[in-house]
Every structure is written in C-alpha cells, then in structure tokens.
Design a protein around this motif. Sequence first.
Motif, PDB file in Angstrom:
ATOM      1  N   ALA A 132       0.835  -1.205   0.000  1.00 53.76           N
ATOM      2  CA  ALA A 132       0.000   0.000   0.000  1.00 53.76           C
ATOM      3  C   ALA A 132       0.871   1.255   0.000  1.00 53.76           C
ATOM      4  O   ALA A 132       0.595   2.214  -0.738  1.00 53.76           O
ATOM      5  CB  ALA A 132      -0.943  -0.009   1.205  1.00 53.76           C
ATOM      6  N   GLU A 136       1.187   4.267  -2.773  1.00 54.00           N
ATOM      7  CA  GLU A 136       1.051   5.679  -2.384  1.00 54.00           C
ATOM      8  C   GLU A 136       2.251   6.494  -2.855  1.00 54.00           C
ATOM      9  O   GLU A 136       2.118   7.666  -3.209  1.00 54.00           O
ATOM     10  CB  GLU A 136       0.936   5.804  -0.865  1.00 54.00           C
ATOM     11  CG  GLU A 136      -0.387   5.386  -0.294  1.00 54.00           C
ATOM     12  CD  GLU A 136      -0.379   5.426   1.233  1.00 54.00           C
ATOM     13  OE1 GLU A 136       0.397   6.224   1.820  1.00 54.00           O
ATOM     14  OE2 GLU A 136      -1.132   4.645   1.834  1.00 54.00           O
ATOM     15  N   THR A 140       3.167   1.855  -9.501  1.00 54.64           N
ATOM     16  CA  THR A 140       1.826   1.495  -9.950  1.00 54.64           C
ATOM     17  C   THR A 140       1.767   0.608 -11.199  1.00 54.64           C
ATOM     18  O   THR A 140       0.838   0.754 -12.002  1.00 54.64           O
ATOM     19  CB  THR A 140       1.002   2.768 -10.207  1.00 54.64           C
ATOM     20  OG1 THR A 140       1.640   3.530 -11.247  1.00 54.64           O
ATOM     21  CG2 THR A 140       0.848   3.602  -8.952  1.00 54.64           C
ATOM     22  N   ARG A 156      -2.169 -11.625  -2.008  1.00 58.62           N
ATOM     23  CA  ARG A 156      -3.312 -11.433  -2.910  1.00 58.62           C
ATOM     24  C   ARG A 156      -4.650 -11.826  -2.294  1.00 58.62           C
ATOM     25  O   ARG A 156      -5.686 -11.322  -2.719  1.00 58.62           O
ATOM     26  CB  ARG A 156      -3.069 -12.164  -4.221  1.00 58.62           C
ATOM     27  CG  ARG A 156      -1.964 -11.494  -5.016  1.00 58.62           C
ATOM     28  CD  ARG A 156      -1.952 -11.862  -6.474  1.00 58.62           C
ATOM     29  NE  ARG A 156      -0.952 -11.045  -7.142  1.00 58.62           N
ATOM     30  CZ  ARG A 156       0.279 -11.458  -7.446  1.00 58.62           C
ATOM     31  NH1 ARG A 156       0.644 -12.694  -7.176  1.00 58.62           N
ATOM     32  NH2 ARG A 156       1.112 -10.631  -8.032  1.00 58.62           N
ATOM     33  N   ARG A 160      -7.425  -6.324   1.968  1.00 55.42           N
ATOM     34  CA  ARG A 160      -7.060  -4.996   1.466  1.00 55.42           C
ATOM     35  C   ARG A 160      -6.454  -5.016   0.066  1.00 55.42           C
ATOM     36  O   ARG A 160      -6.315  -3.971  -0.565  1.00 55.42           O
ATOM     37  CB  ARG A 160      -6.059  -4.342   2.428  1.00 55.42           C
ATOM     38  CG  ARG A 160      -6.670  -3.976   3.755  1.00 55.42           C
ATOM     39  CD  ARG A 160      -5.645  -3.449   4.763  1.00 55.42           C
ATOM     40  NE  ARG A 160      -4.740  -2.463   4.217  1.00 55.42           N
ATOM     41  CZ  ARG A 160      -3.492  -2.276   4.666  1.00 55.42           C
ATOM     42  NH1 ARG A 160      -3.022  -2.998   5.672  1.00 55.42           N
ATOM     43  NH2 ARG A 160      -2.718  -1.359   4.136  1.00 55.42           N
ATOM     44  N   SER A 162      -7.274  -6.005  -3.074  1.00 52.36           N
ATOM     45  CA  SER A 162      -7.978  -5.494  -4.262  1.00 52.36           C
ATOM     46  C   SER A 162      -8.114  -3.971  -4.209  1.00 52.36           C
ATOM     47  O   SER A 162      -8.033  -3.303  -5.246  1.00 52.36           O
ATOM     48  CB  SER A 162      -9.339  -6.162  -4.440  1.00 52.36           C
ATOM     49  OG  SER A 162     -10.191  -5.839  -3.370  1.00 52.36           O
ATOM     50  N   GLY A 163      -8.286  -3.415  -3.031  1.00 51.01           N
ATOM     51  CA  GLY A 163      -8.345  -1.959  -2.905  1.00 51.01           C
ATOM     52  C   GLY A 163      -7.013  -1.303  -3.235  1.00 51.01           C
ATOM     53  O   GLY A 163      -6.979  -0.218  -3.828  1.00 51.01           O
ATOM     54  N   ILE A 164      -5.930  -1.961  -2.882  1.00 51.94           N
ATOM     55  CA  ILE A 164      -4.602  -1.443  -3.216  1.00 51.94           C
ATOM     56  C   ILE A 164      -4.396  -1.472  -4.729  1.00 51.94           C
ATOM     57  O   ILE A 164      -3.882  -0.517  -5.319  1.00 51.94           O
ATOM     58  CB  ILE A 164      -3.506  -2.240  -2.476  1.00 51.94           C
ATOM     59  CG1 ILE A 164      -3.610  -1.991  -0.957  1.00 51.94           C
ATOM     60  CG2 ILE A 164      -2.117  -1.890  -2.997  1.00 51.94           C
ATOM     61  CD1 ILE A 164      -2.778  -2.940  -0.110  1.00 51.94           C
ATOM     62  N   ASP A 166      -6.785  -1.332  -6.938  1.00 53.58           N
ATOM     63  CA  ASP A 166      -7.641  -0.262  -7.460  1.00 53.58           C
ATOM     64  C   ASP A 166      -6.962   1.097  -7.329  1.00 53.58           C
ATOM     65  O   ASP A 166      -7.036   1.932  -8.238  1.00 53.58           O
ATOM     66  CB  ASP A 166      -8.990  -0.237  -6.742  1.00 53.58           C
ATOM     67  CG  ASP A 166      -9.869  -1.420  -7.094  1.00 53.58           C
ATOM     68  OD1 ASP A 166      -9.597  -2.107  -8.112  1.00 53.58           O
ATOM     69  OD2 ASP A 166     -10.825  -1.684  -6.323  1.00 53.58           O
ATOM     70  N   SER A 167      -6.293   1.326  -6.218  1.00 52.86           N
ATOM     71  CA  SER A 167      -5.564   2.578  -6.017  1.00 52.86           C
ATOM     72  C   SER A 167      -4.423   2.703  -7.019  1.00 52.86           C
ATOM     73  O   SER A 167      -4.200   3.781  -7.596  1.00 52.86           O
ATOM     74  CB  SER A 167      -5.034   2.647  -4.585  1.00 52.86           C
ATOM     75  OG  SER A 167      -4.290   3.824  -4.384  1.00 52.86           O
ATOM     76  N   ARG A 169      -4.304   1.351  -9.965  1.00 51.08           N
ATOM     77  CA  ARG A 169      -4.933   1.590 -11.264  1.00 51.08           C
ATOM     78  C   ARG A 169      -5.312   3.071 -11.402  1.00 51.08           C
ATOM     79  O   ARG A 169      -5.052   3.696 -12.436  1.00 51.08           O
ATOM     80  CB  ARG A 169      -6.159   0.692 -11.421  1.00 51.08           C
ATOM     81  CG  ARG A 169      -6.799   0.744 -12.787  1.00 51.08           C
ATOM     82  CD  ARG A 169      -7.899  -0.291 -12.949  1.00 51.08           C
ATOM     83  NE  ARG A 169      -7.322  -1.636 -13.043  1.00 51.08           N
ATOM     84  CZ  ARG A 169      -7.409  -2.576 -12.102  1.00 51.08           C
ATOM     85  NH1 ARG A 169      -8.058  -2.363 -10.991  1.00 51.08           N
ATOM     86  NH2 ARG A 169      -6.854  -3.757 -12.288  1.00 51.08           N
TER      87      ARG A 169
END
Length: 182
Positions: A132, A136, A140, A156, A160, A162-164, A166-167, A169
């Motif tokens: 994460a 940040e 990416t 995987r 958390r 999938s949210g990472i 998404d971030s 992406r």
Amino acid sequence: ARDPLSPQTITFGIVGAFFGGRGGEVVPLLEGLLKTHPNDFFARWDLAYVQTAIGAVAAAKIQVDWMLSAAPEVPYVVQADAILRALSGDAVGARQLMQRLDLTAFDGHLTFHFAEVFAMSGDIERGIDLVALAVEKGFTPVDFIARHCALIEPLRSHARFSGIVDSARARSALVRRAVVRR
C-alpha cells in the motif's frame, strides 16, 4: 542520442517484458549485459531479482553473493539477501536483515521490494502495508502487482489487496492522463 550498447539502454529495454510477466525472456539479456559490464551493480541486482522472481534461486544467489562482497549495506543488497533467505526457509533471518533499514525512507519501487520480503517470510500484515505504501509513493505497474509478481502471491488473498490494486490503477491513470496532455 542514446548509446544502444549502454547498460541503461538494455536495462530500460527489458522493463516491458518483465512487468508484463515475461521475466524469463530477460535473463539472457541481463547475462549478456554482465559479460560486457561485469561491475554494473544494478544489472546484477536486476538479474538477481529476475532470477529470484522466476524461481532460479541458486542462480540469483551468485549475483547476491557478488553484491554482498561489494556493498553489503546498500538497501537493494539487503533486500536481495533477505528475499533469498525467506525463500530458503529462513524467515526470521530475512526479517532481521530488514530491521536494519528504515523502510519508510525509500521510494515506491524499493518499498515494493521490501513488501516482497515480508510476503515471502510470512509477515502478511507488514507486507500488505508496504505494498500500500509503495503504491502511495507512486509504484503502480497494475498488472505486475495484480497478477505477475509471484513474490507477493501470499498477499493477494488479503482483504485490502484489491483496494490497493484499485488505487494503483487510479494513480496509474492519473499519470497517463498527465503525460498525454503534455
């Protein structure tokens, strides 16, 4: 004009294949690079990393041993040594090596590699936190994080993850839009 034979040209040329999940394709290129530039430190790290990622741990150890003899305190060397220890079953030793570093002080790329050490040594929470943080900080490559990097496979299934992705992406799309506008 860029020198087509320079180490950086070759290294930059492999990025697409590697991040696209075709790491095995780049090993011969990096080995060739080291024949002509045997003291290229980052080519050695790149080769060790690719070899580690594709499961050629014994081959990677040759590169890591060279780096340890040249510069054992360089954070990339600590990471490379730690990941090999983790993959060899020495999770405690891997995490002890990482304790020598302030893991928050580095860029997104190296932070991601630190996450791999924790993922492979069984510290899933620390690994997910570092992935994460890497995102940040701007690391990416979405497909690499989401699918291709075997060294974070244990992360995987984390709630958390999938949210990472998404971030990553979303951040990647922002950069792409900013670059296209120029």
